[in-house]
Scaffold this active site. Sequence first.
Site, PDB file in Angstrom:
ATOM      1  N   PRO A  21     -32.472 -46.650  46.990  1.00 38.02           N
ATOM      2  CA  PRO A  21     -33.547 -46.647  46.197  1.00 38.02           C
ATOM      3  C   PRO A  21     -33.086 -46.057  44.689  1.00 38.02           C
ATOM      4  O   PRO A  21     -32.571 -44.830  44.634  1.00 38.02           O
ATOM      5  CB  PRO A  21     -34.739 -45.792  46.761  1.00 38.02           C
ATOM      6  CG  PRO A  21     -34.085 -45.284  48.175  1.00 38.02           C
ATOM      7  CD  PRO A  21     -32.825 -45.938  48.391  1.00 38.02           C
ATOM      8  N   ASN A  22     -33.548 -46.573  43.730  1.00 37.68           N
ATOM      9  CA  ASN A  22     -33.753 -46.109  42.416  1.00 37.68           C
ATOM     10  C   ASN A  22     -32.144 -46.285  41.923  1.00 37.68           C
ATOM     11  O   ASN A  22     -31.958 -46.101  40.563  1.00 37.68           O
ATOM     12  CB  ASN A  22     -33.875 -44.763  42.100  1.00 37.68           C
ATOM     13  CG  ASN A  22     -35.549 -44.777  42.379  1.00 37.68           C
ATOM     14  OD1 ASN A  22     -36.315 -45.308  41.931  1.00 37.68           O
ATOM     15  ND2 ASN A  22     -35.966 -43.671  43.330  1.00 37.68           N
ATOM     16  N   ARG A  29     -31.410 -44.254  32.660  1.00 31.25           N
ATOM     17  CA  ARG A  29     -31.931 -42.822  32.601  1.00 31.25           C
ATOM     18  C   ARG A  29     -31.046 -41.490  33.303  1.00 31.25           C
ATOM     19  O   ARG A  29     -30.047 -42.261  34.004  1.00 31.25           O
ATOM     20  CB  ARG A  29     -33.004 -43.012  33.644  1.00 31.25           C
ATOM     21  CG  ARG A  29     -34.367 -44.002  33.064  1.00 31.25           C
ATOM     22  CD  ARG A  29     -35.396 -43.992  33.267  1.00 31.25           C
ATOM     23  NE  ARG A  29     -36.256 -44.729  32.773  1.00 31.25           N
ATOM     24  CZ  ARG A  29     -36.550 -46.081  33.560  1.00 31.25           C
ATOM     25  NH1 ARG A  29     -35.773 -46.465  34.359  1.00 31.25           N
ATOM     26  NH2 ARG A  29     -37.268 -47.024  32.886  1.00 31.25           N
ATOM     27  N   TYR A  34     -26.362 -38.572  36.330  1.00 34.74           N
ATOM     28  CA  TYR A  34     -25.775 -39.834  36.904  1.00 34.74           C
ATOM     29  C   TYR A  34     -24.562 -40.684  35.910  1.00 34.74           C
ATOM     30  O   TYR A  34     -24.230 -41.710  36.598  1.00 34.74           O
ATOM     31  CB  TYR A  34     -26.842 -40.848  37.306  1.00 34.74           C
ATOM     32  CG  TYR A  34     -27.676 -40.272  38.433  1.00 34.74           C
ATOM     33  CD1 TYR A  34     -26.953 -39.674  39.782  1.00 34.74           C
ATOM     34  CD2 TYR A  34     -28.878 -40.285  38.228  1.00 34.74           C
ATOM     35  CE1 TYR A  34     -28.111 -39.211  40.639  1.00 34.74           C
ATOM     36  CE2 TYR A  34     -29.908 -39.327  39.147  1.00 34.74           C
ATOM     37  CZ  TYR A  34     -29.325 -39.008  40.409  1.00 34.74           C
ATOM     38  OH  TYR A  34     -30.136 -38.532  41.342  1.00 34.74           O
ATOM     39  N   ASN A  85     -24.374 -45.632  49.530  1.00 32.98           N
ATOM     40  CA  ASN A  85     -24.984 -44.491  48.934  1.00 32.98           C
ATOM     41  C   ASN A  85     -26.471 -44.824  49.029  1.00 32.98           C
ATOM     42  O   ASN A  85     -27.244 -45.679  48.401  1.00 32.98           O
ATOM     43  CB  ASN A  85     -24.660 -44.436  47.267  1.00 32.98           C
ATOM     44  CG  ASN A  85     -25.509 -43.308  46.428  1.00 32.98           C
ATOM     45  OD1 ASN A  85     -26.402 -42.708  47.181  1.00 32.98           O
ATOM     46  ND2 ASN A  85     -25.107 -43.150  45.060  1.00 32.98           N
ATOM     47  N   ALA A  88     -32.105 -41.208  47.861  1.00 32.07           N
ATOM     48  CA  ALA A  88     -32.958 -40.523  48.679  1.00 32.07           C
ATOM     49  C   ALA A  88     -33.087 -40.346  50.275  1.00 32.07           C
ATOM     50  O   ALA A  88     -33.392 -39.508  50.815  1.00 32.07           O
ATOM     51  CB  ALA A  88     -34.236 -40.333  47.871  1.00 32.07           C
ATOM     52  N   GLU A 109     -19.964 -42.258  52.783  1.00 30.78           N
ATOM     53  CA  GLU A 109     -21.129 -41.955  52.329  1.00 30.78           C
ATOM     54  C   GLU A 109     -20.738 -41.546  50.929  1.00 30.78           C
ATOM     55  O   GLU A 109     -19.904 -40.419  50.885  1.00 30.78           O
ATOM     56  CB  GLU A 109     -21.718 -40.850  53.089  1.00 30.78           C
ATOM     57  CG  GLU A 109     -23.092 -40.313  52.393  1.00 30.78           C
ATOM     58  CD  GLU A 109     -23.655 -39.075  53.407  1.00 30.78           C
ATOM     59  OE1 GLU A 109     -23.127 -38.673  54.319  1.00 30.78           O
ATOM     60  OE2 GLU A 109     -24.637 -38.370  52.759  1.00 30.78           O
ATOM     61  N   HIS A 111     -21.972 -40.138  46.970  1.00 31.33           N
ATOM     62  CA  HIS A 111     -23.256 -39.571  46.139  1.00 31.33           C
ATOM     63  C   HIS A 111     -22.490 -39.437  44.858  1.00 31.33           C
ATOM     64  O   HIS A 111     -21.381 -38.822  44.698  1.00 31.33           O
ATOM     65  CB  HIS A 111     -23.771 -38.376  46.637  1.00 31.33           C
ATOM     66  CG  HIS A 111     -24.649 -38.617  47.877  1.00 31.33           C
ATOM     67  ND1 HIS A 111     -25.689 -39.209  48.059  1.00 31.33           N
ATOM     68  CD2 HIS A 111     -24.106 -38.095  49.258  1.00 31.33           C
ATOM     69  CE1 HIS A 111     -26.066 -39.298  49.293  1.00 31.33           C
ATOM     70  NE2 HIS A 111     -25.363 -38.647  49.985  1.00 31.33           N
ATOM     71  N   ARG A 118     -27.365 -29.014  43.609  1.00 32.30           N
ATOM     72  CA  ARG A 118     -28.797 -29.471  43.062  1.00 32.30           C
ATOM     73  C   ARG A 118     -29.891 -28.825  44.147  1.00 32.30           C
ATOM     74  O   ARG A 118     -29.629 -27.882  44.769  1.00 32.30           O
ATOM     75  CB  ARG A 118     -28.824 -31.099  43.024  1.00 32.30           C
ATOM     76  CG  ARG A 118     -27.946 -31.762  42.059  1.00 32.30           C
ATOM     77  CD  ARG A 118     -27.946 -33.074  42.105  1.00 32.30           C
ATOM     78  NE  ARG A 118     -29.507 -33.613  41.439  1.00 32.30           N
ATOM     79  CZ  ARG A 118     -29.697 -34.837  41.553  1.00 32.30           C
ATOM     80  NH1 ARG A 118     -28.963 -35.684  41.961  1.00 32.30           N
ATOM     81  NH2 ARG A 118     -31.098 -35.054  41.093  1.00 32.30           N
TER      82      ARG A 118
HETATM   83  O1  CA2 Z   1     -26.028 -38.397  43.790  1.00 31.95           O
HETATM   84  C1  CA2 Z   1     -26.363 -39.494  44.170  1.00 31.95           C
HETATM   85  O2  CA2 Z   1     -25.665 -40.630  44.178  1.00 31.95           O
HETATM   86  C2  CA2 Z   1     -27.768 -39.544  44.901  1.00 31.95           C
HETATM   87  O3  CA2 Z   1     -27.585 -40.439  46.176  1.00 31.95           O
HETATM   88  C3  CA2 Z   1     -28.695 -40.240  43.985  1.00 31.95           C
HETATM   89  C4  CA2 Z   1     -30.059 -40.299  44.477  1.00 31.95           C
HETATM   90  C5  CA2 Z   1     -30.636 -39.019  45.011  1.00 31.95           C
HETATM   91  O4  CA2 Z   1     -31.941 -39.011  45.639  1.00 31.95           O
HETATM   92  C6  CA2 Z   1     -29.625 -38.382  46.016  1.00 31.95           C
HETATM   93  O5  CA2 Z   1     -30.155 -37.122  46.252  1.00 31.95           O
HETATM   94  C7  CA2 Z   1     -28.072 -38.173  45.334  1.00 31.95           C
HETATM   95  C8  CA2 Z   1     -31.110 -40.873  43.305  1.00 31.95           C
HETATM   96  C9  CA2 Z   1     -30.769 -42.092  42.795  1.00 31.95           C
HETATM   97  C10 CA2 Z   1     -31.384 -42.382  41.634  1.00 31.95           C
HETATM   98  O6  CA2 Z   1     -30.701 -42.904  40.556  1.00 31.95           O
HETATM   99  C11 CA2 Z   1     -31.008 -42.955  39.462  1.00 31.95           C
HETATM  100  C12 CA2 Z   1     -30.367 -43.124  38.413  1.00 31.95           C
HETATM  101  C13 CA2 Z   1     -30.617 -43.343  37.033  1.00 31.95           C
HETATM  102  C14 CA2 Z   1     -31.847 -42.923  36.774  1.00 31.95           C
HETATM  103  C15 CA2 Z   1     -32.668 -42.498  37.519  1.00 31.95           C
HETATM  104  C16 CA2 Z   1     -32.307 -42.653  39.157  1.00 31.95           C
END
Ligand code: CA2
Length: 155
Positions: A21-22, A29, A34, A85, A88, A109, A111, A118
Amino acid sequence: MTSTPDATPAGRGELLILNGPNLNLLGTREPAIYGSDTLDDVARLAGAAARDAGFSSECIQSNHEGDLVDAIHAARGTAVGIILNAGAYTHTSVAIRDAISAVELPTVEVHISNVHKREEFRHHSYLSPVCDAVIVGAGVHGYVLAVSYLDQALA
Ligand code: CA2
């Protein structure tokens, strides 16, 4: 759910690059966390590394837990390894953990951010105990490192 196949014929089989997700928002963003590469850039970077190692690849992204479970199940028939990946869902999903265990494919896995720097709730992963390797905090290069791991694990 979006899918970016790299159909280049490759003798060593396919790597599934699965994003949760996301992650479709990557590069649009929160660049401080990221970076500025998009998910298409990830598909290109990791796809090129896979191709160099003799694998084809398919990059799939979904915001839905069940879709991710289905993609992991489908990988049993189509892929030789998984780069995951789960976003969340990493911190919440017993269903994705059980799917990884069930398919018995080498799984890495990844990230993008260093989750250990964090919030506390990101420090625990339901998935790490059933994955073969975990790569955190290396940015999108982590996906390339995951290909490199699978290259040697599947040799
Ligand atoms: O660091 C990572 O790759 C995460 O898997 C990213 C997830 C987060 O919930 C994990 O704790 C760590 C969130 C992905 C959201 O991706 C976005 C990318 C750009 C802008 C907003 C969100």
